[in-house]
Design a protein around this motif. Sequence first.
Motif, mmCIF file in Angstrom:
data_model
loop_
_atom_site.group_PDB
_atom_site.id
_atom_site.type_symbol
_atom_site.label_atom_id
_atom_site.label_comp_id
_atom_site.label_asym_id
_atom_site.label_seq_id
_atom_site.Cartn_x
_atom_site.Cartn_y
_atom_site.Cartn_z
ATOM 1 N N THR A 1 38.105 98.838 25.865
ATOM 2 C CA THR A 1 37.678 97.901 26.913
ATOM 3 C C THR A 1 39.044 96.717 26.997
ATOM 4 N N PHE B 1 33.107 105.486 24.902
ATOM 5 C CA PHE B 1 34.003 105.643 25.990
ATOM 6 C C PHE B 1 34.835 106.388 25.927
ATOM 7 N N VAL C 1 35.272 99.964 32.430
ATOM 8 C CA VAL C 1 34.227 99.571 32.468
ATOM 9 C C VAL C 1 33.876 98.510 32.929
#
Length: 233
Positions: A24, A102, A107
Amino acid sequence: LISSMVHEDIVGVAATLKNLVDFTHPRTPIVVHLSANRDDGTFDAMRALAFLPPRVYANPRRIPTKHATGSILLGHVSNALHGASLNLTFTHVLCSASNARFFVPGVERFVVRGGFSKVAETPWLEGNCDAGAKKSILVNKWYFDAVLGADARTVKGCRGGFSQHEGMFFPRYAFERFDAFARGTVDPETNATVFERILAQNTGAYSGQAAEEVLLQTFVANRLAAELDAARP
Protein backbone atom coordinates in the motif's frame (compact mmCIF):
# COMPACT_ATOMS: atom_id res chain seq x y z
CA LEU A 1 -7.71 3.88 5.04
CA ILE A 2 -7.14 0.13 5.23
CA SER A 3 -9.21 -1.51 7.95
CA SER A 4 -7.55 -4.77 8.93
CA MET A 5 -9.26 -7.39 11.09
CA VAL A 6 -6.91 -9.96 12.60
CA HIS A 7 -7.40 -12.75 15.12
CA GLU A 8 -4.39 -15.05 14.70
CA ASP A 9 -1.29 -15.48 16.83
CA ILE A 10 1.51 -12.97 16.42
CA VAL A 11 3.10 -14.88 13.52
CA GLY A 12 -0.12 -14.70 11.52
CA VAL A 13 -0.77 -11.10 12.47
CA ALA A 14 2.76 -10.09 11.45
CA ALA A 15 2.37 -11.76 8.04
CA THR A 16 -0.89 -9.92 7.39
CA LEU A 17 0.47 -6.52 8.39
CA LYS A 18 3.75 -6.99 6.52
CA ASN A 19 1.79 -7.58 3.31
CA LEU A 20 -0.36 -4.50 3.86
CA VAL A 21 2.66 -2.31 4.55
CA ASP A 22 4.58 -3.62 1.54
CA PHE A 23 1.80 -3.19 -1.03
CA THR A 24 0.00 0.00 0.00
CA HIS A 25 1.02 3.61 -0.52
CA PRO A 26 3.30 5.10 2.17
CA ARG A 27 0.62 7.71 2.94
CA THR A 28 -2.24 5.20 3.31
CA PRO A 29 -3.20 4.79 6.97
CA ILE A 30 -3.79 1.25 8.26
CA VAL A 31 -5.92 0.67 11.34
CA VAL A 32 -5.77 -2.80 12.85
CA HIS A 33 -8.35 -4.48 15.07
CA LEU A 34 -7.18 -7.52 17.00
CA SER A 35 -10.04 -9.71 18.19
CA ALA A 36 -10.65 -9.69 21.93
CA ASN A 37 -10.58 -13.48 21.66
CA ARG A 38 -6.79 -13.10 21.60
CA ASP A 39 -4.82 -12.38 24.77
CA ASP A 40 -3.30 -9.02 25.63
CA GLY A 41 0.18 -10.38 24.99
CA THR A 42 -0.58 -10.71 21.29
CA PHE A 43 -1.86 -7.13 21.21
CA ASP A 44 1.31 -5.83 22.86
CA ALA A 45 3.50 -7.89 20.55
CA MET A 46 1.61 -6.58 17.52
CA ARG A 47 2.22 -2.97 18.51
CA ALA A 48 5.90 -3.74 19.01
CA LEU A 49 6.52 -5.23 15.56
CA ALA A 50 9.72 -3.58 14.36
CA PHE A 51 8.72 -3.25 10.68
CA LEU A 52 5.54 -1.24 11.33
CA PRO A 53 5.74 2.35 10.09
CA PRO A 54 3.99 5.18 11.93
CA ARG A 55 1.01 4.95 9.56
CA VAL A 56 -0.13 1.68 11.19
CA TYR A 57 -2.43 2.20 14.17
CA ALA A 58 -3.68 -0.41 16.63
CA ASN A 59 -7.34 0.09 17.51
CA PRO A 60 -7.56 0.12 21.32
CA ARG A 61 -11.17 -1.05 21.17
CA ARG A 62 -11.17 -4.85 20.96
CA ILE A 63 -14.37 -6.71 20.18
CA PRO A 64 -14.85 -10.49 20.44
CA THR A 65 -15.29 -11.55 16.82
CA LYS A 66 -17.16 -14.52 15.38
CA HIS A 67 -17.88 -15.32 11.77
CA ALA A 68 -21.30 -14.34 10.39
CA THR A 69 -22.60 -12.57 13.49
CA GLY A 70 -21.91 -8.99 12.44
CA SER A 71 -19.00 -8.60 14.85
CA ILE A 72 -16.48 -8.38 11.99
CA LEU A 73 -18.46 -5.51 10.48
CA LEU A 74 -18.56 -3.85 13.89
CA GLY A 75 -14.77 -4.07 14.02
CA HIS A 76 -14.40 -2.46 10.60
CA VAL A 77 -16.71 0.38 11.59
CA SER A 78 -14.73 0.82 14.80
CA ASN A 79 -11.50 1.01 12.79
CA ALA A 80 -12.93 3.70 10.53
CA LEU A 81 -14.12 5.74 13.49
CA HIS A 82 -10.80 5.31 15.29
CA GLY A 83 -9.03 6.65 12.22
CA ALA A 84 -11.37 9.62 12.18
CA SER A 85 -10.79 10.25 15.89
CA LEU A 86 -7.05 10.47 15.20
CA ASN A 87 -7.71 13.06 12.47
CA LEU A 88 -6.17 10.81 9.85
CA THR A 89 -6.58 11.91 6.26
CA PHE A 90 -8.67 9.44 4.25
CA THR A 91 -11.67 9.50 1.91
CA HIS A 92 -12.49 5.78 1.67
CA VAL A 93 -12.29 2.67 3.83
CA LEU A 94 -11.20 -0.69 2.42
CA CYS A 95 -12.04 -3.70 4.58
CA SER A 96 -9.26 -6.27 4.59
CA ALA A 97 -9.49 -9.79 6.01
CA SER A 98 -6.71 -11.38 8.01
CA ASN A 99 -6.10 -13.99 5.29
CA ALA A 100 -6.19 -11.48 2.40
CA ARG A 101 -2.98 -10.76 0.53
CA PHE A 102 -1.99 -8.15 -2.05
CA PHE A 103 0.28 -9.19 -4.90
CA VAL A 104 0.66 -5.85 -6.66
CA PRO A 105 0.48 -2.23 -5.44
CA GLY A 106 -2.13 0.28 -6.58
CA VAL A 107 -5.28 -0.64 -4.67
CA GLU A 108 -5.76 2.99 -3.62
CA ARG A 109 -6.20 4.10 -7.23
CA PHE A 110 -8.79 1.39 -7.81
CA VAL A 111 -10.76 2.31 -4.67
CA VAL A 112 -10.81 6.06 -5.35
CA ARG A 113 -11.81 5.60 -8.99
CA GLY A 114 -14.54 3.10 -8.13
CA GLY A 115 -15.87 4.93 -5.08
CA PHE A 116 -18.14 2.10 -3.94
CA SER A 117 -17.81 -1.65 -3.99
CA LYS A 118 -20.27 -3.39 -6.23
CA VAL A 119 -23.36 -4.25 -4.17
CA ALA A 120 -25.55 -6.98 -5.60
CA GLU A 121 -29.28 -6.28 -5.36
CA THR A 122 -31.03 -9.29 -3.90
CA PRO A 123 -34.82 -8.92 -4.05
CA TRP A 124 -35.19 -12.37 -2.53
CA LEU A 125 -33.24 -11.49 0.59
CA GLU A 126 -35.94 -9.66 2.52
CA GLY A 127 -38.43 -12.48 2.04
CA ASN A 128 -35.94 -15.12 3.07
CA CYS A 129 -34.94 -13.22 6.17
CA ASP A 130 -38.54 -12.53 7.10
CA ALA A 131 -39.27 -16.25 6.98
CA GLY A 132 -36.18 -16.92 9.07
CA ALA A 133 -36.66 -14.11 11.56
CA LYS A 134 -36.41 -16.49 14.49
CA LYS A 135 -33.28 -18.15 13.12
CA SER A 136 -31.16 -15.06 12.57
CA ILE A 137 -31.24 -12.23 15.05
CA LEU A 138 -30.14 -9.39 12.82
CA VAL A 139 -30.63 -10.36 9.20
CA ASN A 140 -34.41 -10.27 9.26
CA LYS A 141 -37.39 -8.09 8.44
CA TRP A 142 -37.21 -5.56 11.26
CA TYR A 143 -33.77 -4.50 10.08
CA PHE A 144 -34.94 -4.07 6.50
CA ASP A 145 -37.94 -2.04 7.64
CA ALA A 146 -35.65 0.19 9.72
CA VAL A 147 -33.30 0.77 6.78
CA LEU A 148 -36.23 1.61 4.54
CA GLY A 149 -37.54 4.30 6.85
CA ALA A 150 -38.74 7.34 4.94
CA ASP A 151 -36.19 6.84 2.17
CA ALA A 152 -38.01 4.20 0.15
CA ARG A 153 -36.58 3.99 -3.34
CA THR A 154 -39.61 2.19 -4.76
CA VAL A 155 -43.06 1.20 -3.57
CA LYS A 156 -41.80 -2.38 -3.48
CA GLY A 157 -39.73 -1.58 -0.43
CA CYS A 158 -36.18 -2.22 0.64
CA ARG A 159 -33.37 -3.07 -1.77
CA GLY A 160 -31.58 -6.03 -0.29
CA GLY A 161 -27.85 -5.46 -0.64
CA PHE A 162 -25.15 -8.12 -0.64
CA SER A 163 -21.39 -8.30 -1.11
CA GLN A 164 -18.59 -10.17 0.55
CA HIS A 165 -17.12 -8.13 3.37
CA GLU A 166 -13.57 -9.15 2.48
CA GLY A 167 -12.28 -6.43 0.21
CA MET A 168 -15.39 -4.26 0.21
CA PHE A 169 -14.87 -0.50 0.19
CA PHE A 170 -17.07 2.54 0.60
CA PRO A 171 -16.53 6.26 1.16
CA ARG A 172 -15.67 7.27 4.69
CA TYR A 173 -19.04 8.95 5.16
CA ALA A 174 -20.85 5.65 4.48
CA PHE A 175 -19.25 4.13 7.57
CA GLU A 176 -19.96 7.23 9.65
CA ARG A 177 -23.61 7.37 8.61
CA PHE A 178 -24.05 3.65 9.16
CA ASP A 179 -22.55 3.99 12.63
CA ALA A 180 -25.08 6.70 13.53
CA PHE A 181 -27.91 4.59 12.10
CA ALA A 182 -26.85 1.39 13.88
CA ARG A 183 -26.44 3.14 17.22
CA GLY A 184 -29.83 4.83 16.96
CA THR A 185 -31.93 2.03 15.44
CA VAL A 186 -33.74 -0.20 17.92
CA ASP A 187 -35.12 -3.70 17.49
CA PRO A 188 -38.74 -3.30 18.68
CA GLU A 189 -38.79 -6.77 20.25
CA THR A 190 -35.76 -6.28 22.46
CA ASN A 191 -35.34 -2.51 22.66
CA ALA A 192 -31.67 -3.02 21.76
CA THR A 193 -29.81 -1.16 19.04
CA VAL A 194 -28.32 -2.87 16.01
CA PHE A 195 -24.84 -2.69 17.54
CA GLU A 196 -26.08 -4.03 20.86
CA ARG A 197 -27.66 -6.96 19.07
CA ILE A 198 -24.42 -7.66 17.23
CA LEU A 199 -22.46 -7.77 20.47
CA ALA A 200 -25.05 -9.98 22.20
CA GLN A 201 -25.87 -12.49 19.50
CA ASN A 202 -24.44 -15.95 18.99
CA THR A 203 -26.37 -16.78 15.83
CA GLY A 204 -24.37 -17.17 12.66
CA ALA A 205 -25.32 -17.19 9.01
CA TYR A 206 -28.85 -17.92 7.91
CA SER A 207 -29.37 -19.36 4.43
CA GLY A 208 -25.72 -18.65 3.74
CA GLN A 209 -26.02 -14.91 4.44
CA ALA A 210 -23.61 -13.62 7.04
CA ALA A 211 -24.57 -10.36 8.72
CA GLU A 212 -21.28 -8.84 7.50
CA GLU A 213 -22.43 -9.44 3.94
CA VAL A 214 -25.83 -7.77 4.30
CA LEU A 215 -26.16 -5.10 7.00
CA LEU A 216 -23.92 -2.29 5.72
CA GLN A 217 -24.54 -3.23 2.10
CA THR A 218 -28.32 -2.95 2.48
CA PHE A 219 -27.92 0.39 4.25
CA VAL A 220 -25.75 1.70 1.40
CA ALA A 221 -28.09 0.33 -1.29
CA ASN A 222 -31.00 2.29 0.18
CA ARG A 223 -29.73 5.31 2.09
CA LEU A 224 -26.92 6.06 -0.38
CA ALA A 225 -28.63 4.73 -3.49
CA ALA A 226 -27.90 7.70 -5.75
CA GLU A 227 -24.18 7.68 -4.96
CA LEU A 228 -23.98 3.89 -5.32
CA ASP A 229 -25.78 3.87 -8.65
CA ALA A 230 -23.56 6.64 -10.00
CA ALA A 231 -20.33 4.88 -9.00
CA ARG A 232 -18.13 3.21 -11.56
CA PRO A 233 -18.71 -0.56 -11.87
